[in-house]
Design an enzyme around this catalytic site. Structure first.
Site, short mmCIF file in Angstrom:
data_model
loop_
_atom_site.label_atom_id
_atom_site.label_comp_id
_atom_site.label_asym_id
_atom_site.label_seq_id
_atom_site.Cartn_x
_atom_site.Cartn_y
_atom_site.Cartn_z
N SER A 216 0.84 -1.19 0.00
CA SER A 216 0.00 0.00 0.00
C SER A 216 0.88 1.24 0.00
O SER A 216 1.77 1.40 0.84
CB SER A 216 -0.91 -0.01 1.23
OG SER A 216 -1.61 1.21 1.32
N GLY A 218 -0.47 4.39 0.14
CA GLY A 218 -1.31 5.48 0.60
C GLY A 218 -2.12 6.07 -0.54
O GLY A 218 -2.72 5.33 -1.35
N GLY A 247 -7.07 0.65 4.53
CA GLY A 247 -6.31 -0.58 4.29
C GLY A 247 -7.16 -1.82 4.48
O GLY A 247 -7.01 -2.81 3.75
N ASP A 248 -8.07 -1.80 5.45
CA ASP A 248 -8.96 -2.94 5.67
C ASP A 248 -9.92 -3.11 4.50
O ASP A 248 -10.23 -4.24 4.09
CB ASP A 248 -9.73 -2.75 6.98
CG ASP A 248 -8.81 -2.61 8.18
OD1 ASP A 248 -7.72 -3.21 8.16
OD2 ASP A 248 -9.19 -1.91 9.13
#
Length: 308
Positions: A216, A218, A247-248
């Protein structure tokens, strides 16, 4: 069925204040409570996408009772294992004047060897009906640091694809057990590998055992290293909002697309669209369904040619 594991569940409590000023008293304008922990957040998004999902992990004490009562009306099914200790709380204080959020996270209850053994029995039973499993978040006190590695090996022995989303030493040991997919952010990847260059760090993570690495980045999207190729996926434009839970949501996108048999570019597009729609949502940790539908066809997914 998709299984999510949250060993350190939490009751997420959010206070909203006009302005957060250190060393002063505050009048709270709004209080919200909801079941939390990374795997429960993933399961909530999976349920909203229409997937059958079961959550397991630990819950206990009065706080655990509140968490389970809030979980009961939601789509994810509750297979949490009871512990004697009290489930932790996470306290978020949102400052209306700036939009910033200050987070306070409790450590979680002490888990005994007998409680861990009871969880392993539950986990093994649930894997028999699972199409995929996500192992998410921190470890509560009393759980050995190689717990995720143990759970990865059990899932692989059951031929269930496993995604690992944690950090620090549990991530390092978990990767060595060869999960199908890991989803670290850039900082977690740097701490794992010692490199702040995402492609180099993701390559290192694959050499350590992960079959695929989704790093990731961002607001810039994700970098994906898989056995089928290397891709960069990014939203159509930068967005402003609350990144809590983004993120989840990306994990939920990856898992749902995996069980639906989508190819890697489609999986990455869904993950990026969901995470961006989560940033845009008015409630932290939820995703804006209209924004998701609008973003999905506009996510850029391009093959990335690594330098030798």
């Amino acid at each position: 069925m998709i299984l999510t594991v949250t060993l350190n569940t939490a009751l997420d409590v959010t206070y909203t204040v006009d302005a957060l000023v250190p060393h002063s008293s505050h009048r709270v304008g709004e209080v919200t409570e909801r079941p939390g922990g990374k795997g429960l957040n993933v399961a909530r998004v999976l349920g909203a996408l229409g997937h059958d999902c079961v959550v397991t992990g630990f819950a206990g004490g009065p706080t655990g009772d509140v968490l389970r009562s809030l979980l009961a009306p939601l789509p994810p099914r509750d297979a949490l294992v009871e512990v004697a200790g009290n489930t932790r709380r996470t306290l978020a204080i949102t400052d209306r004047s700036t939009g910033d959020t200050t987070q306070l996270n409790e450590p979680g209850p002490q888990v005994s060897p007998a409680e861990w053994a009871a969880f392993l029995r539950t986990y093994d039973e649930l894997l028999a009906g699972a199409e995929a499993v996500a192992l998410c978040g921190s470890l509560p006190p009393g759980i050995h640091v190689g717990a995720y590695a143990e759970l990865v090996r059990i899932a692989r022995a059951a031929a269930v694809p496993v995604l690992l989303d944690t950090s620090g030493e549990p991530l390092r040991r978990g990767i060595a057990a060869r999960p199908d997919l890991v989803k670290p952010n850039a900082e977690e990847l740097a701490r794992l590998t010692g490199s702040r260059e995402p492609l180099r760090a993701a390559r290192d993570a694959r050499r350590r055992g992960a079959h695929s690495v989704i790093a990731s980045l961002g607001p810039e999207g994700v970098l994906a290293l898989t056995p089928d190729g290397v891709w960069r996926a990014a939203p159509p434009a930068p967005v402003r909002g609350n990144p809590t839970g983004a993120g989840d949501s990306a994990v939920a996108g990856l898992l749902s697309a995996l069980v639906e048999g989508l190819d890697w570019p489609e999986r990455l597009a869904r993950a990026v669209a969901l995470s961006t729609a989560t940033v845009l949502a008015p409630t932290a940790g939820d995703f804006d369904a209209a924004a998701y539908a609008e973003l999905l066809p506009r996510v850029t997914v391009e093959p990335h040619t690594p330098t030798p």
